[in-house]
Design an enzyme around this catalytic site. Structure first.
Site, PDB file in Angstrom:
ATOM      1  N   ASP A 128       0.547   5.206   1.061  1.00 29.01           N
ATOM      2  CA  ASP A 128      -0.232   6.257   1.705  1.00 29.01           C
ATOM      3  C   ASP A 128       0.420   7.615   1.466  1.00 29.01           C
ATOM      4  OD1 ASP A 128      -1.884   4.273   2.665  1.00 29.01           O
ATOM      5  OD2 ASP A 128      -0.874   4.145   4.606  1.00 29.01           O
ATOM      6  N   ASP A 146       0.843  -1.188   0.000  1.00 37.95           N
ATOM      7  CA  ASP A 146       0.000   0.000   0.000  1.00 37.95           C
ATOM      8  C   ASP A 146       0.883   1.245   0.000  1.00 37.95           C
ATOM      9  OD1 ASP A 146      -2.590  -1.410   0.375  1.00 37.95           O
ATOM     10  OD2 ASP A 146      -1.695  -1.952   2.302  1.00 37.95           O
ATOM     11  N   ASP A 182       3.135   6.680  15.366  1.00 39.76           N
ATOM     12  CA  ASP A 182       3.484   5.745  16.434  1.00 39.76           C
ATOM     13  C   ASP A 182       4.982   5.485  16.555  1.00 39.76           C
ATOM     14  OD1 ASP A 182       3.565   4.362  14.047  1.00 39.76           O
ATOM     15  OD2 ASP A 182       2.042   2.887  14.594  1.00 39.76           O
TER      16      ASP A 182
END
Length: 456
Positions: free
Chosen positions: A59, A57, A135
């Protein structure tokens, strides 16, 4: 708050090439840039490209609001209330575009915390603020389409080079903000071959019980990522090592801690290795078989308890399967489409020792036979005495029905007498099982259409 210091790594200091980036993600980046917005590839894609892994993916992070992104792309839809995002859709590929988030509340009500946990985060900010609220440092790297540099605000570039997973900010506060981050730390470390930084690892055993407050459906999704992404064995070892296994699978952890749990643990690890190998070979895997292995020690322990109380075998098997599944569902929302075949795999194990002709053909025709047989092979690690059963059923699968019937000996008095009728009986059982399976499928589809289960 984490201090930030921008370090720009130009193209000649990293290995990221536009050839490795999805063309659709590049379209999104360039259109945002041409419209005057900041546009960056962000997160796992940048991290993976730096260590030579092809991302699944891509992003994008930007200073454009979701509404501004939607205005630029006709193929865009806005999703989410907790985290407002833009999805730019290219056929089967979705490029997720997130607006830079602030790390503080502006009083608008768009950022909410409950008991230290972030439940809503739609206060927009700068790229520096966005980096701090991510994070792990390895996930806070930004690839700038304007000059092909990698921008690092929290030391993630060096951590990736050192294969180190480090939380941004105070680890305890970040875990309390979202306890599932502890599972994510284990998963990423297993996937990437990274070591969790000591300061980020130390609080996990103490804070592990907080994970139970996460929604069971979310924990199920996390388990799929842990065990069905090609690094199941290392994920399992990570859960064990950081005290998270008893939180996710309490009854299994109790069974493994018993005096005879060593072989059960080795059986589990082999199941994980088999799963990883199948994924590496691009073969199908199912959560049903995986959870059958993960919960087998708990099922076996419950079955022994019920048998010790004098319960008849068949009743004890069904009761043990129901209890273990029910208890586990309170922790992890295992959908029925997986729990039902999982229980069938368990219950079929007691039919393998029965070698009467009719029973053999019926079992071979059962729609779950192959999965149950594979599980029997796996159980040999825990119970070596099953080797004879495995050998018999391995041979039985490879023989023509007539030859298998002859091998099983003459039928009992009053039963069908010839090998041909035994073969026909096997075919009939197979047809009956298939018809039953089709009938059940039709009934389930009708029910699902009437009342769709949004939880799955």
């Amino acid at each position: 708050m984490q201090n930030t210091e921008l370090r720009i790594h130009p193209r000649d200091q990293h290995n990221i090439s536009r050839k490795a980036i999805s063309p659709n993600a590049l379209r999104v980046l360039y259109r945002l840039k041409d419209a005057g917005f900041g546009a960056y590839l962000v997160g796992g894609a940048v991290r993976d490209l730096l260590i030579g892994i092809q991302p699944k993916d891509f992003d994008v992070a930007t200073d454009a609001t979701p509404e501004q992104v939607k205005h630029l792309f006709r193929n865009c839809r806005l999703i989410g209330r907790r985290f407002r995002l833009a999805h730019v859709i290219f056929g089967r590929e979705i490029v997720e575009v997130a607006t830079f988030r602030a790390n503080s509340d502006d009083g608008s009500g768009d950022r909410e915390l409950e008991n230290g946990r972030l439940v809503r985060d739609n206060v927009y900010g700068t790229i520096e603020e966005d980096a701090v609220r991510r994070d792990f440092t390895a996930n806070a790297l930004y690839y700038a389409i304007e000059d092909f540099s990698v921008r690092d605000y929290v030391g993630g570039f060096e951590d990736v080079a050192q294969r180190r997973l480090r939380l941004i900010g105070d680890p305890e506060a970040r875990y309390r903000e979202d306890p599932v981050r502890m599972l994510r730390a284990v998963r990423l470390a297993a996937k990437l071959g990274f070591e969790i930084d000591a300061a980020s690892a130390d609080p996990i055993p103490r804070l592990a019980p907080l994970v139970v407050d996460a929604p069971p459906a979310r924990l199920f999704d996390e388990c799929l990522k842990l065990f069905l992404a090609g690094h199941a064995e290392q994920s399992f070892l990570g859960l064990e090592g950081h005290g998270l296994l008893p939180v996710l699978f309490p009854e299994t952890a109790t069974a493994l801690a018993a005096a005879d749990g060593g072989r059960s643990r080795e059986m589990l690890l082999q199941a994980m290795r088999n799963t990883d190998r199948r994924i590496a070979e691009d073969k199908p895997v199912t959560p049903a078989f995986l959870f059958a292995a993960l919960l087998w020690p708990a099922y076996r322990r419950e079955l022994e308890t019920l048998r010790g109380q004098g319960m008849e075998l068949l009743a004890a098997q069904q009761r043990a399967a129901d209890r273990v599944t029910l208890h586990q569902a309170q922790r992890i929302a295992l959908p029925r489409r997986f729990s039902t075949p999982m229980e069938e795999i368990w219950l079929l194990q007691s039919r393998f020792p029965l070698r009467q002709r009719k029973r053999v053909f019926r079992l071979l025709a059962h729609p779950r036979f192959r999965a149950a047989y594979d599980f029997l092979e796996l159980r040999c690690i825990e119970s070596p005495e099953l080797a004879d059963e495995v050998a018999f059923w391995r041979e039985a699968q490879g023989l023509p029905p007539e030859q298998l019937a002859d091998r099983l000996g003459p039928p009992r008095r009053g039963s069908k007498s010839s090998a041909a009728t035994a073969a026909a009986d096997a075919d009939g059982n197979a047809g009956e099982a298939s018809a039953t399976k089709r009938k059940r499928r039709r009934r389930r589809r009708k029910s699902a259409a009437a009342a769709p289960d949004k939880g799955e």
